[in-house]
Scaffold this motif. Structure first.
Motif, mmCIF file in Angstrom:
data_model
loop_
_atom_site.group_PDB
_atom_site.id
_atom_site.type_symbol
_atom_site.label_atom_id
_atom_site.label_comp_id
_atom_site.label_asym_id
_atom_site.label_seq_id
_atom_site.Cartn_x
_atom_site.Cartn_y
_atom_site.Cartn_z
ATOM 1 N N GLU A 20 46.144 -18.507 -7.792
ATOM 2 C CA GLU A 20 46.253 -17.765 -7.570
ATOM 3 C C GLU A 20 45.272 -16.648 -6.414
ATOM 4 O OE1 GLU A 20 49.291 -16.334 -11.101
ATOM 5 O OE2 GLU A 20 46.980 -17.119 -11.914
ATOM 6 N N ASP A 23 44.279 -16.796 -3.338
ATOM 7 C CA ASP A 23 45.839 -16.146 -2.897
ATOM 8 C C ASP A 23 45.997 -14.624 -2.805
ATOM 9 O OD1 ASP A 23 48.648 -15.314 -1.680
ATOM 10 O OD2 ASP A 23 49.499 -15.702 -3.566
ATOM 11 N N VAL A 225 51.920 -10.971 -2.385
ATOM 12 C CA VAL A 225 51.010 -11.712 -3.471
ATOM 13 C C VAL A 225 51.359 -12.570 -4.181
ATOM 14 C CG1 VAL A 225 50.479 -9.599 -4.346
ATOM 15 C CG2 VAL A 225 48.373 -11.491 -4.616
#
Length: 469
Positions: A20, A23, A225
């Protein structure tokens, strides 16, 4: 000082899994690269910043412009103590990460400062009118971005009612939950002019889960996202149920996208993943026996209808419909209105008159009813198809609903029934075989007379193999 700050920043960062984090890094790098402000030092990531113009260019198509400015104002509101104010018109990496952390992973307390700035650029209390504009922008952005990203799961803006009035209706419904410190709920013009301070907005965000869910969808799908990572909760995954039975039929549902999202959120969790069209008066004809034939023993259903005055309303039946002279169902049933206002009315505990379906009886009323009592249903469709009533003086005893139709006795304009969740095993085999399947000669005769197309159109839709999700 700098140390404490970087600790706080690290705490925010640690809420995200490594994939994450990368990202988020990727999106920030794309945004800051396009703003051309990386500086000559080809240096540290922290020196890169994001401008409003860069954000607008990045989300120009997926998000309406007003929402982009609100997101930017929200990012800008993150106070990095000790930073020079010269950067205030641009977004630093820390602000970007803390914005993501608070809105996607935070509690109401962490979200509220950002949401206040998204509602109004100026500090201090916000007016009801400003909250209304923010909420309408937010809902409109959810519809827009899900449509743009093709995430409406078989629904689209062509096979549903126009979303504009649905956006306003859902915003009004969410605003009706605003409660002042003394417990009062301002309404109408008074609501628009009332000042709401941060503690009231925090309480509202805490009690109205849609605000957080919608913001999460706008950020994930708008900025693209964290949209495909397993971190997504069920309320996002099943925000819009998969739609079956509409494809290629040229139908426009009585539902709009905001009302589908709102009604679906009130269904039992295990039923929220799929809706399948069982009956449409425009497709199957205006006949009570056709209605019964298509909805009996199909598991939990949503019934929605429109009267000749344009009011749209219906009910959720938590159990399979059965034709019998007794009441059926349980306390998960509810009634709802979609237009002119959006609302859900749940059981009161006063009686167990949840649902009723009867046909061809001499002594008992024949029709489909929900709530109230014989002759005084919260929602009633007579077996003499086309007539109905919603008698609730002052409220329906079973669901505490008001009169749902424009007039107490109404004339039906259109009606749909949707099975929700997975169809029961027994329903899968029923209604699949038509005379055309059983008798090849009948099929051949029809083809000779050029009628095969029409009869194909009349047969029961088979569960679509192609995945609309």
């Amino acid at each position: 000082m700098g140390n404490a700050e970087s600790n706080a920043y690290r705490n925010h960062l640690s809420r995200f899994l490594p994939e994450e984090q990368s990202d988020i890094d990727g999106v920030f790098d794309t945004l800051s690269g396009s703003s051309g402000s990386a500086g000559a030092k080809n240096g540290k990531a922290t020196k890169k910043t994001v401008t409003l113009a860069a954000l607008q260019a990045y989300v120009q198509e997926p998000l309406p412009e007003r929402m982009t400015v609100r997101l930017y104002d929200g990012m800008k509101s993150i106070d990095l103590t000790g930073k020079s104010s010269g950067l205030s018109e641009q977004i630093a990496k820390e602000q970007f990460v803390i914005f993501m952390s608070n809105l996607l992973k935070g509690n109401a307390d962490e979200k509220v400062t950002i949401i206040m700035r998204m509602i109004s650029k100026t500090e201090g209390p916000v007016k009801g009118k400003q909250i209304q504009e923010f909420t309408e922008d937010l809902i409109m952005s959810v519809v827009h971005v899900l449509s743009y990203r093709k995430e409406l799961r078989g629904w689209n803006l062509e096979n549903t009612r126009d979303s504009a009035s649905g956006v306003k209706a859902l915003a009004s419904q969410l605003l009706s939950e605003l409660k002042l410190a003394d417990g009062t709920k301002p309404v109408g013009p008074e609501l628009m002019e009332t000042n709401f301070d941060q503690s009231v907005i925090e309480d509202w965000v805490y009690r109205v889960p849609q605000i957080s869910v919608f913001l999460s969808v706008v950020i994930r799908q708008g900025l693209h996202v964290l949209h495909s990572l397993p971190d997504q909760t069920k309320d996002i995954l099943n925000l819009v149920p998969g739609c079956k039975g509409m494809k290629g039929r040229g139908l426009v549902s009585l539902f709009d996208i905001p009302s589908i999202i709102y009604i679906n959120s009130h269904l039992p969790a295990e039923l929220q993943h799929k809706w399948q069209l069982l009956f449409s008066s425009r497709l199957h004809g205006e006949s009570f026996s056709q209605l019964c034939g298509h909805i009996v023993n199909k598991g939990p259903c949503i019934v929605i209808l429109k009267d000749l005055d344009g009011y749209i309303f219906g009910g959720f039946a938590s159990q399979s419909w059965e034709v019998k002279p007794q009441f059926q169902g349980d306390n998960r049933c509810f009634l709802f209105s979609v237009f002119p206002s959006l609302a859900v009315y749940t059981y009161t505990g006063y009686n167990d008159h949840y649902m009723y379906l009867n046909h061809g009886q001499q002594t008992m009323p024949n029709g489909l009813g929900m709530g109230g009592q014989h002759g005084y249903f919260g929602l009633w469709i007579d077996s003499d198809y086309g007539k109905g009533h919603s008698k609730a003086k002052p409220r329906c005893t079973t669901y505490n609903s008001p009169q749902l139709s424009a007039k107490e006795d109404f004339t039906l304009d259109a009606m749909e029934v949707w099975a929700v969740g997975d169809l029961p095993e027994s329903a899968g085999t029923k209604g699949k075989k038509s005379i055309l399947d059983v008798d090849p000669e009948a099929q051949a005769l029809l083809e000779m007379t050029g009628k095969s197309r029409q009869s194909e159109g009349l047969r029961e839709p088979i569960e679509e193999d192609d995945d609309d999700n």
